[in-house]
Design an enzyme around this catalytic site. Structure first.
Site, mmCIF file in Angstrom:
data_model
loop_
_atom_site.group_PDB
_atom_site.id
_atom_site.type_symbol
_atom_site.label_atom_id
_atom_site.label_comp_id
_atom_site.label_asym_id
_atom_site.label_seq_id
_atom_site.Cartn_x
_atom_site.Cartn_y
_atom_site.Cartn_z
ATOM 1 N N GLY A 120 -6.400 -16.448 0.612
ATOM 2 C CA GLY A 120 -5.149 -16.467 1.466
ATOM 3 C C GLY A 120 -4.697 -15.095 1.368
ATOM 4 C CB CYS A 160 -5.975 -8.314 2.841
ATOM 5 S SG CYS A 160 -4.619 -7.417 2.144
ATOM 6 C CB ALA A 204 -15.531 -22.983 -6.493
ATOM 7 C CG LEU A 254 -20.026 -15.365 -6.748
ATOM 8 C CD1 LEU A 254 -21.382 -15.434 -7.369
ATOM 9 C CD2 LEU A 254 -20.416 -16.167 -5.276
ATOM 10 C CB VAL A 314 -0.947 0.082 1.260
ATOM 11 C CG1 VAL A 314 -1.639 1.468 1.360
ATOM 12 C CG2 VAL A 314 -1.738 -1.273 1.130
ATOM 13 C CD GLU A 360 -5.211 1.594 -1.507
ATOM 14 O OE1 GLU A 360 -4.834 2.751 -1.520
ATOM 15 O OE2 GLU A 360 -5.667 1.216 -2.518
HETATM 16 C C1 UGA Z 1 -8.150 -8.153 -1.079
HETATM 17 C C2 UGA Z 1 -9.202 -7.214 -1.590
HETATM 18 O O1 UGA Z 1 -9.706 -7.686 -2.909
HETATM 19 C C3 UGA Z 1 -8.727 -5.854 -1.943
HETATM 20 O O2 UGA Z 1 -9.882 -5.107 -2.319
HETATM 21 C C4 UGA Z 1 -8.187 -5.341 -0.697
HETATM 22 O O3 UGA Z 1 -7.775 -3.900 -0.911
HETATM 23 C C5 UGA Z 1 -7.108 -5.904 -0.071
HETATM 24 O O4 UGA Z 1 -7.594 -7.392 0.075
HETATM 25 C C6 UGA Z 1 -6.591 -5.458 1.137
HETATM 26 O O5 UGA Z 1 -7.321 -5.525 1.999
HETATM 27 O O6 UGA Z 1 -5.562 -4.657 1.187
HETATM 28 P P1 UGA Z 1 -5.799 -8.992 -2.057
HETATM 29 O O7 UGA Z 1 -5.584 -9.752 -0.792
HETATM 30 O O8 UGA Z 1 -4.765 -8.637 -2.888
HETATM 31 O O9 UGA Z 1 -7.077 -7.938 -2.118
HETATM 32 O O10 UGA Z 1 -6.402 -10.401 -3.066
HETATM 33 P P2 UGA Z 1 -7.704 -10.916 -3.710
HETATM 34 O O11 UGA Z 1 -7.357 -10.659 -5.175
HETATM 35 O O12 UGA Z 1 -9.003 -10.336 -3.242
HETATM 36 O O13 UGA Z 1 -7.656 -12.336 -3.502
HETATM 37 C C7 UGA Z 1 -7.927 -12.915 -2.336
HETATM 38 C C8 UGA Z 1 -7.812 -14.341 -2.334
HETATM 39 O O14 UGA Z 1 -9.054 -14.992 -2.742
HETATM 40 C C9 UGA Z 1 -6.956 -15.122 -3.205
HETATM 41 O O15 UGA Z 1 -5.981 -16.118 -2.483
HETATM 42 C C10 UGA Z 1 -7.654 -15.499 -4.480
HETATM 43 O O16 UGA Z 1 -7.090 -16.695 -4.922
HETATM 44 C C11 UGA Z 1 -8.955 -15.906 -3.702
HETATM 45 N N1 UGA Z 1 -10.169 -15.785 -4.589
HETATM 46 C C12 UGA Z 1 -10.493 -14.581 -5.193
HETATM 47 C C13 UGA Z 1 -10.994 -17.043 -4.847
HETATM 48 O O17 UGA Z 1 -10.517 -18.106 -4.249
HETATM 49 N N2 UGA Z 1 -12.019 -16.866 -5.543
HETATM 50 C C14 UGA Z 1 -12.261 -16.029 -6.089
HETATM 51 O O18 UGA Z 1 -13.366 -15.825 -7.016
HETATM 52 C C15 UGA Z 1 -11.574 -14.625 -5.858
#
Ligand code: UGA
Length: 465
Positions: free
Chosen positions: A291, A294, A286, A284, A15, A154
């Site tokens: 992980g 955040c 699966a 959505l 960030v 953020e």
């Molecule tokens: C997340 C949020 O999406 C951001 O909006 C937020 O700012 C950020 O946390 C934060 O708090 O700073 P991030 O942790 O970078 O962002 O990752 P994401 O892209 O959201 O993915 C999170 C996890 O969910 C990953 O492990 C991803 O593989 C998993 N995921 C995501 C799924 O298993 N299925 C999905 O449909 C989407």
């Protein structure tokens, strides 16, 4: 030329450093502060100390123009700054709540040397109520200081941090002072102007994001994307948003398990469900589950705050349980074909917590690899960006390889654990030929089931048909 407010950014993580690089490119003089000398030295050389698309380019430009000043010193930077963004980390406590020592420590250090009129902006994700505590600690540290406090959570995603910072979907500002919120809005207005100038620039080999495309889809004016509210509301927006997204993923995974017991296919189901604009298709998908730095922390932090205030948050406990269960679910998928995993050779493709990042915090891929070794499997693994980072939490018996083909060579089964584009578009025919077995567990549901079956794989996804 217009005189822009000098800014300091405390903390150079995803960030802080991304915000610093973007603001410096938008024309602000930005001090970027960290307590770790190696991090500051690397930034001075014009690059980040972690992998994030397009970030090195912005840092190096800003170092060359002199707009970005990396420093270890609060004394050199804070008294020169009208605005300070706090972007320091909040490590996990053993009970899952946020450890706020760095947040408070940084705020007190800022207060001791800041000049009157300071606007202290909190960008780190913190539990609701933290802002009031920060204000009180800053007042104690320097009772004379005149300052305002703004919560500005953020929303950037790792892997597309620069892109998200430039192309803001929303700006959340929470404060007792409308004037302070207006001044921070003006800072982001400059970022929006920079974003428009970058129209057409492609952000990233892996994420394939182009500013132009999104800008065209952006129907709201900048002003309509700014939300000003109470301090506590802004704090709660952030964790609630992440908790809801985690909930969506765990919901999709629960339905996927049910799909596995029927003839339904989860991708078809969620295409249908997500086409309802009230629900939406995003998050959505699966698979092995969520992980990162955040979701796990924000969800457990929300549960901890709710417990503390006597409010049940069982809905989130359930989401965590579903997420944890996805590792064993993946193991069962492999056992279905290989029965006992002892001495079976399993290739794990991907170790980061998601594609596009070298971050391995709470990575489901690493948890799965470690679980497989615990069960006696001989595991080989590869990730395009996260090999070094993975070494810390990966079981020492997991053998790290240099390429996809090295990893799958002679394997009984291959697991797609992270949906890096390189893996999804890999030559799966060659992969199949290099393996001694034919089991494929697509832990991210990204491969074409019919194509894989035609190549001779025994394909397993999560809720796929
Ligand atoms: C997340 C949020 O999406 C951001 O909006 C937020 O700012 C950020 O946390 C934060 O708090 O700073 P991030 O942790 O970078 O962002 O990752 P994401 O892209 O959201 O993915 C999170 C996890 O969910 C990953 O492990 C991803 O593989 C998993 N995921 C995501 C799924 O298993 N299925 C999905 O449909 C989407």
């Amino acid at each position: 030329m217009e005189e822009l407010a000098p800014i300091s950014i405390v903390g150079t993580g995803y960030v802080g450093l991304t915000t610093a690089a973007v603001l410096a490119n938008a024309g602000f003089k930005v001090f970027t502060i960290d307590i770790v000398p190696e991090k500051i030295e690397t930034i001075k050389k014009g690059r980040a100390y972690f992998y994030e698309e397009a970030l090195d380019e912005l840092i190096s430009k800003a170092i060359d123009t002199g707009n970005l000043v990396p420093t270890l010193s609060y004394e050199e930077s804070i008294p020169e700054s009208d605005i300070v963004f706090s972007c320091v980390g909040t490590p996990d406590r053993p009970d899952g709540s946020h450890n706020l020592d760095y947040i408070y420590g940084a705020a007190e250090s800022v207060a001791r040397v800041a000049k009157d009129g300071l606007i202290m902006v909190q960008k780190s994700t913190v539990p609701v109520g933290t802002g009031r505590e920060v204000i009180s600690k800053m007042k104690k540290a320097n009772p004379e200081l005149q300052f305002e406090y703004v919560s500005n959570p953020e929303f950037l995603r790792e892997g597309s941090a620069v892109y998200n910072t430039l192309n803001m979907q929303r700006v959340i500002l929470g404060s007792d002072s409308t004037e302070a919120m207006d001044r921070i809005e003006a800072v982001y207005k400059k970022v929006d102007e920079l974003c428009k100038k970058l129209e057409g620039v492609n952000f990233g080999e892996y994420t394939n994001l182009a500013i132009g495309r999104e800008l065209k889809a952006q129907t709201k004016s900048f002003e309509d994307r700014v939300f000003k509210m109470r301090l506590e509301s802004a704090e709660l927006v952030k964790v609630s948003a992440n908790a809801f997204l985690a909930l969506k993923i765990s919901f999709a995974n629960s339905i996927a398990k049910l799909a596995d017991k029927t003839e339904a296919d989860i991708n078809e189901v969620m295409d249908g469900v997500g086409s309802d604009t009230r629900i939406g298709r995003a998050f959505l998908y699966a698979g092995l589950g969520w992980g990162g730095g955040c979701f796990p922390k924000d969800v457990s932090g929300l549960i901890a705050v709710a417990d503390d205030r006597g409010v049940g948050m069982s809905i989130m406990n359930s989401a965590v349980n579903v997420n944890d269960s996805m590792i064993d679910y993946g193991v069962e998928k492999l056992q279905r074909h290989l029965s006992d995993l002892k001495d079976k050779k399993i290739a794990v493709l991907g170790l980061a917590f998601k594609p596009g990042t070298s971050d391995v915090r709470k990575s489901q891929a690493i948890k799965l690899a470690n679980k497989l070794t615990e069960l006696g499997a001989s595991v080989a693994a590869y990730d395009p960006k996260a090999m070094e980072e993975a070494k810390e939490t990966l079981a020492s018996s997991v053998v790290l390889k240099e390429s996809i083909m090295d990893t799958v060579s002679d394997a009984d089964a291959v697991v797609l654990a992270v949906d890096w584009k390189d893996f999804v578009i890999a030559d799966w025919e060659a992969i199949k030929d290099a393996m001694s077995g034919d089991v494929l567990f697509d832990g991210r549901n990204k491969l074409d089931i019919h194509e894989m079956s035609a190549l001779g794989f025994r394909y397993e996804g999560v809720g796929r048909r």
